[in-house]
Design a protein around this motif. Structure first.
Motif, mmCIF file in Angstrom:
data_model
loop_
_atom_site.group_PDB
_atom_site.id
_atom_site.type_symbol
_atom_site.label_atom_id
_atom_site.label_comp_id
_atom_site.label_asym_id
_atom_site.label_seq_id
_atom_site.Cartn_x
_atom_site.Cartn_y
_atom_site.Cartn_z
ATOM 1 N N GLU A 97 0.811 -1.216 0.000
ATOM 2 C CA GLU A 97 0.000 0.000 0.000
ATOM 3 C C GLU A 97 0.843 1.263 0.000
ATOM 4 N N GLN A 98 1.973 1.245 0.701
ATOM 5 C CA GLN A 98 2.776 2.462 0.850
ATOM 6 C C GLN A 98 3.836 2.619 -0.233
ATOM 7 N N HIS A 99 4.328 1.496 -0.782
ATOM 8 C CA HIS A 99 5.423 1.568 -1.743
ATOM 9 C C HIS A 99 4.945 1.346 -3.180
ATOM 10 N N TYR A 100 4.245 0.248 -3.423
ATOM 11 C CA TYR A 100 3.958 -0.159 -4.798
ATOM 12 C C TYR A 100 2.697 0.451 -5.381
ATOM 13 N N ASN A 101 1.614 0.448 -4.622
ATOM 14 C CA ASN A 101 0.375 1.011 -5.168
ATOM 15 C C ASN A 101 0.542 2.464 -5.600
ATOM 16 N N PRO A 102 1.219 3.319 -4.817
ATOM 17 C CA PRO A 102 1.419 4.696 -5.290
ATOM 18 C C PRO A 102 2.243 4.782 -6.571
ATOM 19 N N ILE A 103 3.241 3.911 -6.722
ATOM 20 C CA ILE A 103 4.061 3.928 -7.939
ATOM 21 C C ILE A 103 3.208 3.625 -9.164
ATOM 22 N N VAL A 104 2.412 2.571 -9.089
ATOM 23 C CA VAL A 104 1.570 2.182 -10.222
ATOM 24 C C VAL A 104 0.557 3.277 -10.535
ATOM 25 N N GLN A 105 -0.062 3.844 -9.498
ATOM 26 C CA GLN A 105 -1.046 4.901 -9.722
ATOM 27 C C GLN A 105 -0.408 6.132 -10.336
ATOM 28 N N LEU A 106 0.787 6.470 -9.885
ATOM 29 C CA LEU A 106 1.485 7.629 -10.452
ATOM 30 C C LEU A 106 1.818 7.419 -11.923
ATOM 31 N N ILE A 107 2.230 6.216 -12.283
ATOM 32 C CA ILE A 107 2.527 5.921 -13.688
ATOM 33 C C ILE A 107 1.281 6.086 -14.543
ATOM 34 N N ARG A 108 0.159 5.548 -14.071
ATOM 35 C CA ARG A 108 -1.067 5.611 -14.857
ATOM 36 C C ARG A 108 -1.647 7.026 -14.900
ATOM 37 N N ASP A 109 -1.423 7.818 -13.844
ATOM 38 C CA ASP A 109 -1.962 9.172 -13.804
ATOM 39 C C ASP A 109 -1.051 10.191 -14.484
ATOM 40 N N LEU A 110 0.180 9.818 -14.761
ATOM 41 C CA LEU A 110 1.131 10.745 -15.378
ATOM 42 C C LEU A 110 0.662 11.092 -16.787
ATOM 43 N N ASP A 111 0.459 12.377 -17.051
ATOM 44 C CA ASP A 111 -0.131 12.781 -18.331
ATOM 45 C C ASP A 111 0.920 12.965 -19.418
ATOM 46 N N LYS A 112 1.890 12.050 -19.415
ATOM 47 C CA LYS A 112 2.943 11.997 -20.413
ATOM 48 C C LYS A 112 3.256 10.531 -20.661
ATOM 49 N N PRO A 113 3.738 10.173 -21.851
ATOM 50 C CA PRO A 113 4.049 8.764 -22.101
ATOM 51 C C PRO A 113 5.189 8.270 -21.213
ATOM 52 N N VAL A 114 4.986 7.085 -20.655
ATOM 53 C CA VAL A 114 5.999 6.443 -19.817
ATOM 54 C C VAL A 114 6.434 5.155 -20.509
ATOM 55 N N VAL A 115 7.705 5.056 -20.821
ATOM 56 C CA VAL A 115 8.260 3.889 -21.494
ATOM 57 C C VAL A 115 9.104 3.104 -20.499
ATOM 58 N N ALA A 116 8.825 1.809 -20.367
ATOM 59 C CA ALA A 116 9.683 0.919 -19.585
ATOM 60 C C ALA A 116 10.664 0.261 -20.540
ATOM 61 N N ALA A 117 11.943 0.469 -20.301
ATOM 62 C CA ALA A 117 13.000 -0.169 -21.092
ATOM 63 C C ALA A 117 13.593 -1.278 -20.236
ATOM 64 N N VAL A 118 13.126 -2.494 -20.456
ATOM 65 C CA VAL A 118 13.490 -3.629 -19.604
ATOM 66 C C VAL A 118 14.817 -4.194 -20.103
ATOM 67 N N ASN A 119 15.871 -3.879 -19.371
ATOM 68 C CA ASN A 119 17.231 -4.212 -19.787
ATOM 69 C C ASN A 119 17.707 -5.562 -19.270
ATOM 70 N N GLY A 120 16.881 -6.238 -18.478
ATOM 71 C CA GLY A 120 17.239 -7.543 -17.920
ATOM 72 C C GLY A 120 16.025 -8.138 -17.254
ATOM 73 N N VAL A 121 16.237 -9.012 -16.299
ATOM 74 C CA VAL A 121 15.105 -9.674 -15.663
ATOM 75 C C VAL A 121 14.179 -8.666 -14.990
ATOM 76 N N ALA A 122 12.876 -8.892 -15.149
ATOM 77 C CA ALA A 122 11.839 -8.128 -14.460
ATOM 78 C C ALA A 122 10.977 -9.145 -13.733
ATOM 79 N N ALA A 123 11.086 -9.169 -12.421
ATOM 80 C CA ALA A 123 10.419 -10.214 -11.639
ATOM 81 C C ALA A 123 9.505 -9.600 -10.599
ATOM 82 N N GLY A 124 8.427 -10.310 -10.285
ATOM 83 C CA GLY A 124 7.521 -9.881 -9.242
ATOM 84 C C GLY A 124 7.000 -8.477 -9.483
#
Length: 261
Positions: free
Chosen positions: A84-111
């Protein structure tokens, strides 16, 4: 510039680059990193000079999810509090950000690392990268929006299987099943990522923001309501300076110069 040792931030030519920087633990997330990432995402939203955001990692991993050394510390808050304190705000901020957000996955992405990537608007990955819904391997459930985004991206059967088995998915396979936008040969990765974010930053970002808001709404709207929303946002888009510039450039057969207004 750097927020802390765990996160590196830079802003150049309208592109804000956020690098998770705990390579010795595969960029796993602890409280300082989570809060620094939240702070930077908020700053990107407020800064009018930011036209696109790039989220990536340093070293061999994108993000291995939660730092288990932190979560097993007796002084650490419980799992649900961390979500609730760490992850949910991050996801909500990404979705609410009114600019394109690109994830460049340079290696393993887990969990949580995988699901934070999937919350971004576009996900590109090195062909050598992989995605793992690792939660079931330690008796937890997928968080960070995983149960929301993954079935919508790849369908309920595949999402259920990946979440229950914890099987590793290669970047190429993730592209084939529609989990990510594109898998890129490792040797071309950096150049193609730069080209993508430069392209997005040069586009009419007000219209891109409206598109993102409509896509967010489409997850819970019915067709009739979504059609009304499209009409409303098209009205807004049609009254932007970028729309006027786009039409003028098309008629004058020149390249448009968009300002995000």
């Amino acid at each position: 510039m750097s927020d802390s040792n765990s996160l590196i931030f830079s802003l150049e030519a309208g592109i804000a680059t956020i690098r998770l920087n705990r390579p010795d633990v595969f960029n796993s997330i602890n409280k300082p990193l989570a809060l620094a990432l939240q702070e930077r995402l908020r700053a990107c939203k407020e800064d009018a000079t930011v036209r696109a955001v790039l989220l990536t990692g340093t070293g061999k991993a994108f993000c291995a999810g939660q730092d288990l050394a932190e979560i097993t510390d007796p002084s650490s808050p419980g799992v649900s509090e961390i979500v609730e304190q760490h992850y949910n705000p991050i996801v909500q901020l990404i979705r609410d950000l009114d600019k394109p957000v690109v994830a460049a996955v340079n290696g393993v992405a887990a969990g949580a690392g995988a699901n934070i990537a999937l919350a971004c608007d576009l996900v590109v990955a090195k062909e050598s990268a992989s995605f793992i819904q690792a939660f079931s391997k330690i008796g937890l459930i997928p968080d960070s929006g995983g149960t929301y985004f993954l079935p919508r991206l790849i369908g309920m059967q595949r999402a259920t299987a990946l979440m229950m088995t914890g099987d590793k998915v290669s970047a190429s396979e993730a592209e084939r099943m529609g989990m990510i936008y594109k898998a890129i040969p490792d040797e071309n990765f950096d150049n193609e990522v730069v080209a993508l974010v430069v392209k997005l930053a040069a586009m009419p970002t007000k219209g891109l923001a409206y598109t993102k808001q409509l896509l967010n709404a489409s997850f819970h709207n019915g067709l009739e309501q979504q059609l009304r929303c499209e009409a409303d946002y098209q009205y807004r888009a049609g009254h932007t300076a970028d729309y006027r510039e786009g039409v003028s450039a098309f008629m004058e057969k020149r390249k448009p110069t968009f300002t995000g207004e």
